[in-house]
Design an enzyme around this catalytic site. Structure first.
Site, PDB file in Angstrom:
ATOM      1  N   THR A   3      17.544  41.805 -39.338  1.00 21.90           N
ATOM      2  CA  THR A   3      16.537  41.836 -40.093  1.00 21.90           C
ATOM      3  C   THR A   3      16.343  40.334 -40.837  1.00 21.90           C
ATOM      4  OG1 THR A   3      17.720  42.634 -42.143  1.00 21.90           O
ATOM      5  CG2 THR A   3      16.541  44.302 -40.942  1.00 21.90           C
ATOM      6  N   CYS A   4      17.503  39.492 -40.247  1.00 22.22           N
ATOM      7  CA  CYS A   4      17.236  38.359 -41.050  1.00 22.22           C
ATOM      8  C   CYS A   4      16.427  37.306 -40.041  1.00 22.22           C
ATOM      9  CB  CYS A   4      18.773  37.605 -41.161  1.00 22.22           C
ATOM     10  SG  CYS A   4      19.002  36.038 -41.578  1.00 22.22           S
TER      11      CYS A   4
END
Length: 104
Positions: A9-10
């Site tokens: 999700t980064c």
């Protein structure tokens, strides 16, 4: 083979992975939330990067009490994998912490 350790999700991890793959580099991605680092990996990364491996600007860090923050970095990273600054990129013996266009 290049290994990239981070979070799926980064945004920075996604940019790094995409850039490496676009450059023709075979990348193995490990989401540290889904598959936490082993104690050996944590020790190796701490040996390489020291305290810089800890992301003290993260929401995870801000949510910890002072007593927890005082724990050794290896214990913190084992208990809270999202505290790792990301991504960590390993190509052979070369380890890189973080990503920027200069890293590419």
């Amino acid at each position: 083979m290049t290994q990239l350790f981070g979070l799926s999700t980064c945004d920075t991890c996604r940019k790094a992975r995409k850039s490496l793959e676009n450059a023709g580099v075979a990348v193995t991605f490990q989401d540290v939330r889904d598959t936490p680092l082993t104690p050996d990996q944590i020790a190796q990364f701490l040996s390489e990067f020291g305290e810089k491996l800890m992301n003290t600007r993260s929401t995870t860090w801000r949510g910890l009490d002072e007593a927890t923050r005082a724990l050794p970095p290896a214990d913190l990273l084992a208990a809270h994998p999202t505290l790792m600054k990301r991504p960590v990129i390993v190509t052979g013996d070369v380890k890189t912490l973080g990503w920027s266009e200069a890293t590419a």
